[in-house]
Write an enzyme that holds these catalytic residues in place. Structure first.
Site, mmCIF file in Angstrom:
data_model
loop_
_atom_site.group_PDB
_atom_site.id
_atom_site.type_symbol
_atom_site.label_atom_id
_atom_site.label_comp_id
_atom_site.label_asym_id
_atom_site.label_seq_id
_atom_site.Cartn_x
_atom_site.Cartn_y
_atom_site.Cartn_z
ATOM 1 C CG ASP A 94 -0.248 3.349 4.107
ATOM 2 O OD1 ASP A 94 -0.217 4.495 3.606
ATOM 3 O OD2 ASP A 94 -1.251 2.888 4.328
ATOM 4 C CB CYS A 116 -2.172 -3.104 7.975
ATOM 5 S SG CYS A 116 -3.418 -2.744 6.592
ATOM 6 C CB CYS A 146 -4.727 2.104 7.405
ATOM 7 S SG CYS A 146 -4.428 0.216 7.433
ATOM 8 C CB CYS A 148 -0.841 0.155 1.225
ATOM 9 S SG CYS A 148 -0.193 0.065 2.763
HETATM 10 FE FE1 FES Z 1 -1.334 0.602 4.374
HETATM 11 FE FE2 FES Z 1 -2.807 -0.729 6.162
HETATM 12 S S1 FES Z 1 -3.443 0.088 3.894
HETATM 13 S S2 FES Z 1 -0.687 0.046 6.029
#
Ligand code: FES
Length: 211
Positions: free
Chosen positions: A38, A107, A63, A36
Site C-alpha cells: 500500500d 500500517c 487500509c 503489504c
Molecule cells: Fe497495507 Fe495496512 S495493510 S497499510
C-alpha cells in the site's frame, strides 16, 4: 478470525482528519509499505521563519489502520516544528489510537515513514541537508527497525531477533535471524527484509539465515 479495532481507530478511519492535497506544497513524499504494497503521500506547508508545520495533508491507498494512523499523526504534526514532528513514532501513533492489532502495526509504520520522508524532503530543499542512505550496517539496521514481527507488533530490532548483520566488500549482505523455521510469521518477515534491502543502491546478494 476478525480483527478488533479500538473505537478511535474506527472513528479516524470513518472521518479521517487532514485528507487531501496541498497546492504547491513545500515538501511531499510518497512511501510504500514493503509488507503489504500500500501507498501513502504526505504534503507539507512549513513556515520558513519558525519552521512550524502550517498545513499538512495526506492521501492514502492503504487500509483502515493506515488511514487512522495517518489521520492521527497529521493531527499531531500540525503546528509543531519540523524538529518536534520528526520525533513522532509509529508506537506513539498506535498508542494515541488506543492500540492497533499486532498484525496491523506495519500500517502505522507506513504512515510515519511517509511523514518522515516529507520532512526529509523539506530539509533537503530548504536546509540543504544531505542524508547518508548508503549500504552500511547502521543503515541496514535502521531499515530493519521498520520490519514488524506481526505476532507481537514490534520491530525485529527492538525484539532482538536480528543477531547479526554482515556486509562484505562486494556489498553482499547476510542477516541472521532468531526466528524459528516453523514460525508462521517468518515468511512475512523475510519478504519484508528483502523488499527493504532492495532499496539500497548497489546492493549485491541478500542472504537471510536462521540461528
Ligand atoms: Fe497495507 Fe495496512 S495493510 S497499510
Amino acid at each position: 478470525m476478525a480483527i478488533k479495532y479500538s473505537e478511535l481507530v474506527i472513528e479516524h478511519f470513518k472521518n479521517p482528519h487532514n485528507v487531501g492535497t496541498i497546492d504547491n506544497p513545500d515538501a511531499e513524499a510518497t512511501e510504500g509499505s514493503p509488507a503489504c504494497g500500500d501507498q501513502l503521500t504526505v504534503y507539507l506547508k512549513v513556515d520558513p521563519e519558525t519552521q512550524k508545520i502550517e498545513d499538512i495533508k495526506f492521501q492514502s491507498y492503504g487500509c483502515a489502520s493506515n488511514i487512522a494512523t495517518a489521520s492521527i499523526i497529521t493531527d499531531l504534526a500540525l503546528g509543531k516544528s519540523i524538529e518536534e514532528a520528526k520525533k513522532i513514532t509509529w508506537k506513539q501513533a498506535s498508542e494515541e489510537l488506543g492500540g492497533l492489532p499486532p498484525v496491523k502495526m506495519h500500517c502505522s509504520v507506513l504512515a510515519v515513514d511517509a511523514l518522515r520522508s516529507a520532512i526529509k524532503d523539506w530539509e533537503k530543499k530548504n536546509l540543504g541537508k544531505q542524508f547518508d542512505e548508503s549500504l552500511t550496517k547502521k543503515n541496514v539496521e535502521k531499515a530493519l527497525q521498520k520490519v514488524i514481527y506481526g505476532k507481537v507488533g514490534v520491530d525485529i530490532i527492538s525484539l532482538k531477533l536480528v543477531k547479526y548483520i554482515g556486509i562484505d566488500d562486494e556489498n553482499n549482505v547476510v542477516i541472521e535471524l532468531a526466528i524459528g523455521k516453523d514460525d508462521s510469521f517468518l515468511d512475512d518477515v523475510k519478504h519484508e527484509i528483502m523488499e527493504r534491502m532492495e532499496k539500497f543502491d548497489n546492493i549485491g546478494s541478500v542472504k537471510i539465515a536462521l540461528v
